[in-house]
Each structure stands twice: as structure tokens, then as C-alpha cells.
Design a protein around this motif. Structure first.
Motif, PDB file in Angstrom:
ATOM      1  N   ILE A 249      29.322 -43.079  29.960  1.00  0.00           N
ATOM      2  CA  ILE A 249      29.918 -41.868  30.511  1.00  0.00           C
ATOM      3  C   ILE A 249      29.070 -40.683  30.070  1.00  0.00           C
ATOM      4  N   THR A 250      28.551 -39.902  31.022  1.00  0.00           N
ATOM      5  CA  THR A 250      27.693 -38.767  30.694  1.00  0.00           C
ATOM      6  C   THR A 250      28.157 -37.528  31.452  1.00  0.00           C
ATOM      7  N   THR A 251      27.723 -36.370  30.951  1.00  0.00           N
ATOM      8  CA  THR A 251      28.024 -35.108  31.609  1.00  0.00           C
ATOM      9  C   THR A 251      26.728 -34.379  31.919  1.00  0.00           C
ATOM     10  N   GLY A 252      26.812 -33.416  32.818  1.00  0.00           N
ATOM     11  CA  GLY A 252      25.640 -32.617  33.155  1.00  0.00           C
ATOM     12  C   GLY A 252      25.169 -31.752  32.011  1.00  0.00           C
ATOM     13  N   GLY A 253      26.029 -31.550  30.996  1.00  0.00           N
ATOM     14  CA  GLY A 253      25.667 -30.728  29.848  1.00  0.00           C
ATOM     15  C   GLY A 253      24.984 -31.481  28.736  1.00  0.00           C
ATOM     16  N   GLY A 254      24.724 -32.769  28.923  1.00  0.00           N
ATOM     17  CA  GLY A 254      23.976 -33.522  27.927  1.00  0.00           C
ATOM     18  C   GLY A 254      24.813 -34.387  27.012  1.00  0.00           C
ATOM     19  N   LEU A 255      26.148 -34.367  27.137  1.00  0.00           N
ATOM     20  CA  LEU A 255      26.988 -35.215  26.307  1.00  0.00           C
ATOM     21  C   LEU A 255      27.001 -36.636  26.863  1.00  0.00           C
ATOM     22  N   SER A 256      27.140 -37.594  25.961  1.00  0.00           N
ATOM     23  CA  SER A 256      27.113 -38.995  26.382  1.00  0.00           C
ATOM     24  C   SER A 256      28.022 -39.818  25.486  1.00  0.00           C
ATOM     25  N   GLN A 257      28.755 -40.743  26.088  1.00  0.00           N
ATOM     26  CA  GLN A 257      29.622 -41.641  25.332  1.00  0.00           C
ATOM     27  C   GLN A 257      29.586 -43.016  25.987  1.00  0.00           C
ATOM     28  N   THR A 258      29.401 -44.041  25.174  1.00  0.00           N
ATOM     29  CA  THR A 258      29.358 -45.405  25.684  1.00  0.00           C
ATOM     30  C   THR A 258      30.627 -46.144  25.295  1.00  0.00           C
ATOM     31  N   LEU A 259      31.265 -46.782  26.264  1.00  0.00           N
ATOM     32  CA  LEU A 259      32.430 -47.609  26.018  1.00  0.00           C
ATOM     33  C   LEU A 259      31.968 -49.062  25.947  1.00  0.00           C
ATOM     34  N   TYR A 260      32.131 -49.661  24.775  1.00  0.00           N
ATOM     35  CA  TYR A 260      31.730 -51.043  24.577  1.00  0.00           C
ATOM     36  C   TYR A 260      32.964 -51.942  24.723  1.00  0.00           C
TER      37      TYR A 260
ATOM     38  N   TYR B 218      31.105 -51.862  18.309  1.00  0.00           N
ATOM     39  CA  TYR B 218      31.054 -50.521  17.751  1.00  0.00           C
ATOM     40  C   TYR B 218      30.749 -49.514  18.854  1.00  0.00           C
ATOM     41  N   ALA B 219      31.016 -48.271  18.553  1.00  0.00           N
ATOM     42  CA  ALA B 219      30.651 -47.170  19.445  1.00  0.00           C
ATOM     43  C   ALA B 219      29.902 -46.141  18.622  1.00  0.00           C
ATOM     44  N   PHE B 220      28.800 -45.652  19.160  1.00  0.00           N
ATOM     45  CA  PHE B 220      27.984 -44.650  18.469  1.00  0.00           C
ATOM     46  C   PHE B 220      27.584 -43.582  19.473  1.00  0.00           C
ATOM     47  N   SER B 221      27.711 -42.332  19.089  1.00  0.00           N
ATOM     48  CA  SER B 221      27.362 -41.253  20.015  1.00  0.00           C
ATOM     49  C   SER B 221      26.757 -40.073  19.261  1.00  0.00           C
ATOM     50  N   ILE B 222      25.943 -39.304  19.972  1.00  0.00           N
ATOM     51  CA  ILE B 222      25.375 -38.057  19.463  1.00  0.00           C
ATOM     52  C   ILE B 222      25.687 -36.962  20.473  1.00  0.00           C
ATOM     53  N   GLU B 223      26.380 -35.944  20.036  1.00  0.00           N
ATOM     54  CA  GLU B 223      26.728 -34.821  20.902  1.00  0.00           C
ATOM     55  C   GLU B 223      25.870 -33.618  20.501  1.00  0.00           C
ATOM     56  N   GLU B 224      24.986 -33.199  21.385  1.00  0.00           N
ATOM     57  CA  GLU B 224      24.105 -32.073  21.105  1.00  0.00           C
ATOM     58  C   GLU B 224      24.747 -30.763  21.550  1.00  0.00           C
ATOM     59  N   LEU B 225      24.659 -29.745  20.694  1.00  0.00           N
ATOM     60  CA  LEU B 225      25.196 -28.429  21.043  1.00  0.00           C
ATOM     61  C   LEU B 225      24.195 -27.608  21.837  1.00  0.00           C
ATOM     62  N   TYR B 226      22.901 -27.923  21.693  1.00  0.00           N
ATOM     63  CA  TYR B 226      21.860 -27.182  22.409  1.00  0.00           C
ATOM     64  C   TYR B 226      21.115 -28.149  23.324  1.00  0.00           C
ATOM     65  N   THR B 227      21.245 -27.967  24.606  1.00  0.00           N
ATOM     66  CA  THR B 227      20.547 -28.815  25.563  1.00  0.00           C
ATOM     67  C   THR B 227      19.318 -28.113  26.141  1.00  0.00           C
ATOM     68  N   SER B 228      19.054 -26.890  25.680  1.00  0.00           N
ATOM     69  CA  SER B 228      17.843 -26.158  26.069  1.00  0.00           C
ATOM     70  C   SER B 228      17.376 -25.372  24.852  1.00  0.00           C
ATOM     71  N   ALA B 229      16.195 -24.784  24.939  1.00  0.00           N
ATOM     72  CA  ALA B 229      15.609 -24.078  23.797  1.00  0.00           C
ATOM     73  C   ALA B 229      16.463 -22.884  23.384  1.00  0.00           C
ATOM     74  N   PHE B 230      16.574 -22.665  22.078  1.00  0.00           N
ATOM     75  CA  PHE B 230      17.308 -21.511  21.563  1.00  0.00           C
ATOM     76  C   PHE B 230      16.317 -20.579  20.861  1.00  0.00           C
ATOM     77  N   PRO B 231      16.576 -19.277  20.815  1.00  0.00           N
ATOM     78  CA  PRO B 231      15.658 -18.332  20.185  1.00  0.00           C
ATOM     79  C   PRO B 231      15.630 -18.504  18.661  1.00  0.00           C
ATOM     80  N   PHE B 232      14.478 -18.271  18.064  1.00  0.00           N
ATOM     81  CA  PHE B 232      14.341 -18.414  16.615  1.00  0.00           C
ATOM     82  C   PHE B 232      15.242 -17.445  15.863  1.00  0.00           C
TER      83      PHE B 232
END
Length: 220
Positions: free
Chosen positions: A50-61, A78-92
Motif C-alpha cells: 500500500i503506497t501513497t503519492g506522498g511517499g508513504l509505504s506499508q506492506t501487509l504480510y 513481520y511488517a517493517f516500514s519507513i515513513e519519510e517526512l521529507y519527500t523532496s529537498a529541504f533548505p539547509f
């Protein structure tokens, strides 16, 4: 409202740090016309992504079995996921004044859950999981160092900096209430990945990127 910590009383400020929306998905399994006599004995598994256009992803095993033999190996559960808060470059500018573990900037959430296996989660700057020298680099060879902090939610631990001697964390067995009733006990780990930079870090202009390796090792 100012990203300060505190206890939600039901009326003060906001209950959550960031606005969010939720989608509830019910998954129903429907057996086909295949007869049981045609099914080979053993364990079976299937993965639903299961994925979203914003870069989140979750796998159902999903795992099942049909009269397995003692020689058959049960599939990983098991289920393992990584949810990123930044899907594009952020300013320094968002990072330059974050110079300690306490002031570090959250960039991702890591989650692991299994009712069968414990696991160790390692965070590193190389694929072998042994180094912790993190750098942002450009295609032109420019670079500057940054540091990574681990903020554990489950188990609840104080944030620590990732170093070669302290970069591996173990799941714990916890029991949580199910939204549909009852409770569920499983091996869990949830952690926030955060970044900070040394004081007076002043990189040259450019588009920088970096890779943080997350390694999962199951423990029987």
C-alpha cells in the motif's frame, strides 16, 4: 501550536504535533474455486503493498499453512516500514541551528512488528551496518558532515546519537488494544530518525543528498 511537548487535556492546543488524515482499509480474503486436494502441503505467504503519492509505504504480510510437514520452514511473519517526512529537498536553514541531539530535526519514522520473531534494527552510513560517518554530498564532490539521532518510541528510551558502538536496537514484546476489540501481543519497535549538524556548519551552495542505511536482522 509551537511544537512544544506537553500533555493533551482535551481542550488545550492540538493533540498531535502535525495535522494528519487517516484512511481505514478492511482487507477480506476470499477463497477461490481451487479444491483442497490440489493444494500442496506447506506454508504460504503473500504481500500486499500500500503506497501513497506522498511517499508513504506499508506492506501487509499474509501467511497461511496447509498441513505442513516438520521439514517445512515457516515463512517470516513481520511488517517493517519507513515513513519519510521529507519527500523532496529541504533548505539547509531548517537544519543549520540544530546542533545537538535534543534539538535534532525529525526526518523519518521506522516501525517493526512481528508476533513471531524479535529483531535488531541497525542504523549506519554504510550497507554493512558498521559505520556512522554521515555526509551530505553533491554531484560535484562538495560535502559536509551531519549526525543522526535515534529517538525510540517503543521501547520508550531517551534520544541518543548514532555511533559505530551504539547503532543497533532491539524490539520489545508489548500488548496493545485492537481497534476492533481485544488486544494483540507482538514484538515491536518504533523509532524516530533525526538529524543535526556540528556548530558553525556552513556548506557551499548546491543540491546535497545522503543515504542512511536501515538494516533489519531477525532474532529467533
Amino acid at each position: 501550536t509551537n511544537r512544544n511537548s506537553g500533555v493533551y487535556t482535551g481542550t488545550n492546543a492540538f493533540r498531535y504535533k502535525y495535522p494528519y488524515s487517516a484512511i481505514w482499509i478492511d482487507v477480506t480474503l476470499i477463497r477461490t474455486t481451487s479444491a483442497r486436494s490440489s493444494t500442496t502441503r506447506g506454508y504460504y505467504e503473500s504481500h500486499i503493498q500500500i503506497t501513497t503519492g506522498g511517499g508513504l509505504s506499508q506492506t501487509l504480510y499474509l501467511g497461511g499453512m496447509y498441513n505442513p510437514r516438520s521439514s517445512h520452514t515457516e515463512p517470516n511473519a513481520y511488517a517493517f516500514s519507513i515513513e519519510e517526512l521529507y519527500t523532496s529537498a529541504f533548505p539547509f536553514s531548517e537544519l543549520e541551528n540544530r546542533n545537538s541531539v535534543a534539538a535534532s530535526m525529525e526526518v523519518a519514522t521506522i516501525k517493526y512488528v512481528s508476533h513471531v520473531d524479535q529483531a535488531e534494527i541497525s542504523i549506519a552510513s554504510n550497507a554493512a551496518g558498521t559505520a556512522a560517518a554521515f555526509y551530505f554530498t553533491t554531484s560535484d564532490g562538495l560535502y559536509f558532515p551531519f549526525r543522526v539521532a535515534y529517538d525510540a518510541v517503543t521501547p520508550n528510551l531517551s534520544p541518543v546519537e548514532i555511533t559505530p558502538a551504539s547503532n543497533t536496537f532491539t524490539t520489545v514484546s508489548t500488548t496493545v488494544a485492537s481497534p476492533v476489540g481485544g488486544s494483540y501481543t507482538a514484538n515491536r519497535l518504533e523509532e524516530k530518525i533525526k538529524l543535526f549538524v556540528p556548530v558553525n556548519t556552513n556548506p557551499a551552495e548546491g543540491l546535497y543528498s545522503s543515504t542512511i542505511y536501515i538494516l533489519v536482522t531477525q532474532i529467533d
